[in-house]
Design an enzyme around this catalytic site. Structure first.
Site, PDB file in Angstrom:
ATOM      1  N   SER A 142     -12.896 -27.426 -70.340  1.00 55.91           N
ATOM      2  CA  SER A 142     -12.743 -28.259 -69.147  1.00 55.91           C
ATOM      3  C   SER A 142     -13.798 -27.876 -68.126  1.00 55.91           C
ATOM      4  O   SER A 142     -14.242 -26.718 -68.084  1.00 55.91           O
ATOM      5  CB  SER A 142     -11.357 -28.075 -68.526  1.00 55.91           C
ATOM      6  OG  SER A 142     -11.274 -28.714 -67.257  1.00 55.91           O
ATOM      7  N   LYS A 160      -9.604 -21.974 -69.470  1.00 50.08           N
ATOM      8  CA  LYS A 160     -10.772 -22.753 -69.896  1.00 50.08           C
ATOM      9  C   LYS A 160     -12.061 -21.944 -69.774  1.00 50.08           C
ATOM     10  O   LYS A 160     -12.992 -22.115 -70.574  1.00 50.08           O
ATOM     11  CB  LYS A 160     -10.854 -24.052 -69.089  1.00 50.08           C
ATOM     12  CG  LYS A 160      -9.682 -24.993 -69.363  1.00 50.08           C
ATOM     13  CD  LYS A 160      -9.502 -25.277 -70.847  1.00 50.08           C
ATOM     14  CE  LYS A 160      -8.370 -26.252 -71.125  1.00 50.08           C
ATOM     15  NZ  LYS A 160      -8.222 -26.557 -72.562  1.00 50.08           N
ATOM     16  N   TYR A 199      -4.387 -40.272 -60.341  1.00 45.08           N
ATOM     17  CA  TYR A 199      -5.438 -39.376 -59.857  1.00 45.08           C
ATOM     18  C   TYR A 199      -6.752 -40.078 -59.498  1.00 45.08           C
ATOM     19  O   TYR A 199      -7.618 -39.467 -58.880  1.00 45.08           O
ATOM     20  CB  TYR A 199      -5.736 -38.310 -60.919  1.00 45.08           C
ATOM     21  CG  TYR A 199      -4.598 -37.357 -61.149  1.00 45.08           C
ATOM     22  CD1 TYR A 199      -4.406 -36.251 -60.323  1.00 45.08           C
ATOM     23  CD2 TYR A 199      -3.698 -37.552 -62.193  1.00 45.08           C
ATOM     24  CE1 TYR A 199      -3.363 -35.365 -60.529  1.00 45.08           C
ATOM     25  CE2 TYR A 199      -2.652 -36.672 -62.410  1.00 45.08           C
ATOM     26  CZ  TYR A 199      -2.484 -35.584 -61.576  1.00 45.08           C
ATOM     27  OH  TYR A 199      -1.453 -34.719 -61.786  1.00 45.08           O
TER      28      TYR A 199
END
Length: 246
Positions: A142, A160, A199
């Site tokens: 990510s 991540k 989002y």
């Protein structure tokens, strides 16, 4: 025309929905026989297998909780047995449990590390018994490994960052065996984990392209790393983020 992954066998962890399902579809479309693990969504897993088989591909759904190391090992072995080997491992399984550090439960910390980091390491260990020279390993990371951006993401960002570092080390370990290891780092992507409807208003202004990504765009990068054109790419963290980090 011969498809780029014809004759190859792949396993995708966490492959029944979202980015994982998009990766399964893309690899199957490129000619690979694809097994995938899932934790709980039986209906979604069966539907994905039926979809791929309906298009003439080969797919296998394996129920396995990625927090359970033995279940991960068994899934890897089952995929290799079903397909007569394993050429590609995509460690995509991941969870997100947000929260500020002062209130964060250690049980959530331990589970997120187990699913996001430990399971990837366990799957690689198990896959190496079946993977020959030319094998490919891809881990879904990510952009939070490089830019957290929002409060409440410290543990997720840690996991991540960990897989990005692990991939570099694995690339060194496995390079002499001719096996590549890379990380794909998605930026904000419209999936059920982070839907645009919830989002998008907050995230899209932060993107150079002004929109969230599509799961198929992440899958396209995975397919590149799995294919013949990426034979000299290893130890890399490749960001697919619409300019979020620009």
């Amino acid at each position: 025309m011969t498809k780029s992954l014809s004759g190859k066998a792949a396993l995708v962890t966490g492959g029944s929905r979202g980015i994982g399902a998009a990766i399964v579809r893309r690899l199957a479309n490129d000619g690979a026989a694809v097994a995938f693990t899932y934790a709980s969504s039986d209906a979604a897993a069966r539907a994905l297998v039926a979809e791929i088989e309906g298009q003439g591909g080969r797919a296998l759904a394996l129920r396995a909780d990625s927090a359970d190391a033995q279940a991960v090992r068994q899934a890897v072995d089952a995929a290799a047995e079903a397909f007569g080997g394993l050429h590609l491992l995509v460690n995509n399984a991941g969870i997100l449990v947000g929260g500020l550090v002062e209130d964060y439960a250690l049980a959530d910390f331990d589970r997120m590390f187990a699913v996001n980091v430990r399971s990837a390491f366990v799957a690689v260990q198990a896959a190496l018994k079946h993977m020959e020279r030319g094998g490919r390993i891809v881990i879904t990371g990510s952009v939070v490994a490089e830019r957290v951006g929002f409060a409440g993401s410290s543990v997720y960002a840690m996991t991540k960052g960990a897989v990005a570092s692990m991939a570099r080390g694995l690339a060194r370990d496995l390079g002499p065996r001719g096996i590549t290891v890379n990380v794909v780092q998605p930026g904000p992507t419209d999936t059920d984990m982070a839907p645009k409807s919830e989002y998008g208003e907050r995230l899209e202004p932060l993107m150079a392209l002004g929109r969230m990504g599509h799961d198929s765009e992440i899958a396209g990068m995975v397919a590149y790393l799995a294919g013949p054109d990426a034979s000299f790419v290893t130890g890399a963290a490749l960001t697919v983020d619409g300019g979020y980090l620009a």
